[in-house]
Motif scaffolding. Structure first.
Motif, PDB file in Angstrom:
ATOM      1  N   LYS A 189     -11.262   6.516   4.877  1.00 52.86           N
ATOM      2  CA  LYS A 189     -10.812   5.976   3.598  1.00 52.86           C
ATOM      3  C   LYS A 189     -11.931   6.137   2.566  1.00 52.86           C
ATOM      4  CE  LYS A 189      -6.837   4.232   4.951  1.00 52.86           C
ATOM      5  NZ  LYS A 189      -6.267   2.958   4.613  1.00 52.86           N
ATOM      6  N   VAL A 197       0.263   6.873   8.066  1.00 53.24           N
ATOM      7  CA  VAL A 197       1.296   6.777   9.102  1.00 53.24           C
ATOM      8  C   VAL A 197       1.202   8.043   9.942  1.00 53.24           C
ATOM      9  CG1 VAL A 197       3.749   6.504   9.600  1.00 53.24           C
ATOM     10  CG2 VAL A 197       2.771   5.453   7.547  1.00 53.24           C
ATOM     11  N   GLN A 255      -6.328   7.991   0.818  1.00 51.95           N
ATOM     12  CA  GLN A 255      -6.073   6.617   0.411  1.00 51.95           C
ATOM     13  C   GLN A 255      -4.716   6.177   0.932  1.00 51.95           C
ATOM     14  OE1 GLN A 255      -7.495   6.787  -3.860  1.00 51.95           O
ATOM     15  NE2 GLN A 255      -7.037   4.622  -3.611  1.00 51.95           N
ATOM     16  N   GLY A 256      -4.476   4.892   0.881  1.00 52.27           N
ATOM     17  CA  GLY A 256      -3.181   4.362   1.274  1.00 52.27           C
ATOM     18  C   GLY A 256      -3.122   4.041   2.757  1.00 52.27           C
ATOM     19  N   TRP A 257      -1.936   3.697   3.182  1.00 48.38           N
ATOM     20  CA  TRP A 257      -1.683   3.374   4.581  1.00 48.38           C
ATOM     21  C   TRP A 257      -1.286   4.653   5.289  1.00 48.38           C
ATOM     22  CZ3 TRP A 257      -2.339  -1.178   7.134  1.00 48.38           C
ATOM     23  CH2 TRP A 257      -1.852  -1.234   8.433  1.00 48.38           C
ATOM     24  N   ASP A 272     -11.768   3.147   8.899  1.00 47.24           N
ATOM     25  CA  ASP A 272     -11.403   2.343   7.738  1.00 47.24           C
ATOM     26  C   ASP A 272     -12.585   1.442   7.390  1.00 47.24           C
ATOM     27  OD1 ASP A 272     -10.177   0.926   5.710  1.00 47.24           O
ATOM     28  OD2 ASP A 272      -8.399   0.423   6.863  1.00 47.24           O
ATOM     29  N   ALA A 278       0.841  -1.197   0.000  1.00 50.32           N
ATOM     30  CA  ALA A 278       0.000   0.000   0.000  1.00 50.32           C
ATOM     31  C   ALA A 278       0.874   1.244   0.000  1.00 50.32           C
ATOM     32  CB  ALA A 278      -0.907  -0.005   1.219  1.00 50.32           C
ATOM     33  N   GLU A 279       0.404   2.267  -0.667  1.00 49.39           N
ATOM     34  CA  GLU A 279       1.088   3.544  -0.672  1.00 49.39           C
ATOM     35  C   GLU A 279       1.000   4.153   0.725  1.00 49.39           C
ATOM     36  OE1 GLU A 279       0.354   7.932  -2.564  1.00 49.39           O
ATOM     37  OE2 GLU A 279      -0.150   6.187  -3.788  1.00 49.39           O
ATOM     38  N   LEU A 280       2.143   4.692   1.210  1.00 53.17           N
ATOM     39  CA  LEU A 280       2.175   5.295   2.539  1.00 53.17           C
ATOM     40  C   LEU A 280       1.812   6.765   2.458  1.00 53.17           C
ATOM     41  CD1 LEU A 280       5.461   3.829   4.089  1.00 53.17           C
ATOM     42  CD2 LEU A 280       3.119   3.028   4.394  1.00 53.17           C
ATOM     43  N   LEU A 323       5.493  -0.615  11.304  1.00 54.92           N
ATOM     44  CA  LEU A 323       5.077  -0.844   9.922  1.00 54.92           C
ATOM     45  C   LEU A 323       5.679  -2.115   9.340  1.00 54.92           C
ATOM     46  CD1 LEU A 323       5.379   2.782   8.540  1.00 54.92           C
ATOM     47  CD2 LEU A 323       3.306   1.585   9.240  1.00 54.92           C
ATOM     48  N   ASN A 375       2.403   9.663   4.862  1.00 55.84           N
ATOM     49  CA  ASN A 375       3.069  10.101   6.089  1.00 55.84           C
ATOM     50  C   ASN A 375       2.468  11.419   6.555  1.00 55.84           C
ATOM     51  OD1 ASN A 375       5.175   8.080   6.565  1.00 55.84           O
ATOM     52  ND2 ASN A 375       5.846   8.698   4.522  1.00 55.84           N
TER      53      ASN A 375
END
Length: 127
Positions: free
Chosen positions: A97, A116, A112-114, A74, A3-5, A125, A7
């Motif tokens: 999300k 952090v 979207q994505g993860w 989520d 998944a795209e992070l 992670l 941050n």
């Protein structure tokens, strides 16, 4: 597939805490919200920020009139369980999300994505 992070910085969190607080300020002024609870663990930091902005106390035990705050919606399982466990409480989150249930934190920022969060150790992670 990785998944795209996304941050997030503390400035990002402060901005969304401001937005969340503004959404609920009217309910505070009406006396409908009397305290704030953070969903352990992700909602703890945002709850402190929101409580400070709304000038409300934090509580360990949600009940009627409590604004329950989380960092992210989520799947919606945590949010639904909190809503069902504490009738008369309100729920919101900083982020959601695109696939989150539409009835949960519908005015929160969608990413979207993860995600952090800045308080999460990066080592988590990779475990």
């Amino acid at each position: 597939m990785v998944a795209e992070l996304a941050n997030l910085t503390y400035q990002d969190i402060e901005t969304e805490a401001d937005r969340l607080s503004a959404r609920w300020n009217y309910h505070v002024l009406e006396g409908k919200i009397v305290n704030v609870h953070g969903v352990p663990q992700g909602g703890s930091v945002p709850a402190v920020m929101v409580a400070s902005r709304l000038e409300l106390p934090l509580t360990q035990e949600p009940g009627p009139g409590t604004l329950i705050v989380d960092d992210l919606v989520d799947s919606g399982k945590t949010a639904d369980s909190m809503i069902n466990a504490y009738p008369g409480a309100y729920f919101d989150a900083l982020y959601r999300k695109p696939t989150s249930p539409p009835h949960l934190a519908s005015n929160s920022k969608t990413l979207q994505g993860w995600l952090v969060f800045p308080w999460e150790p990066i080592c988590l992670l990779y475990t």
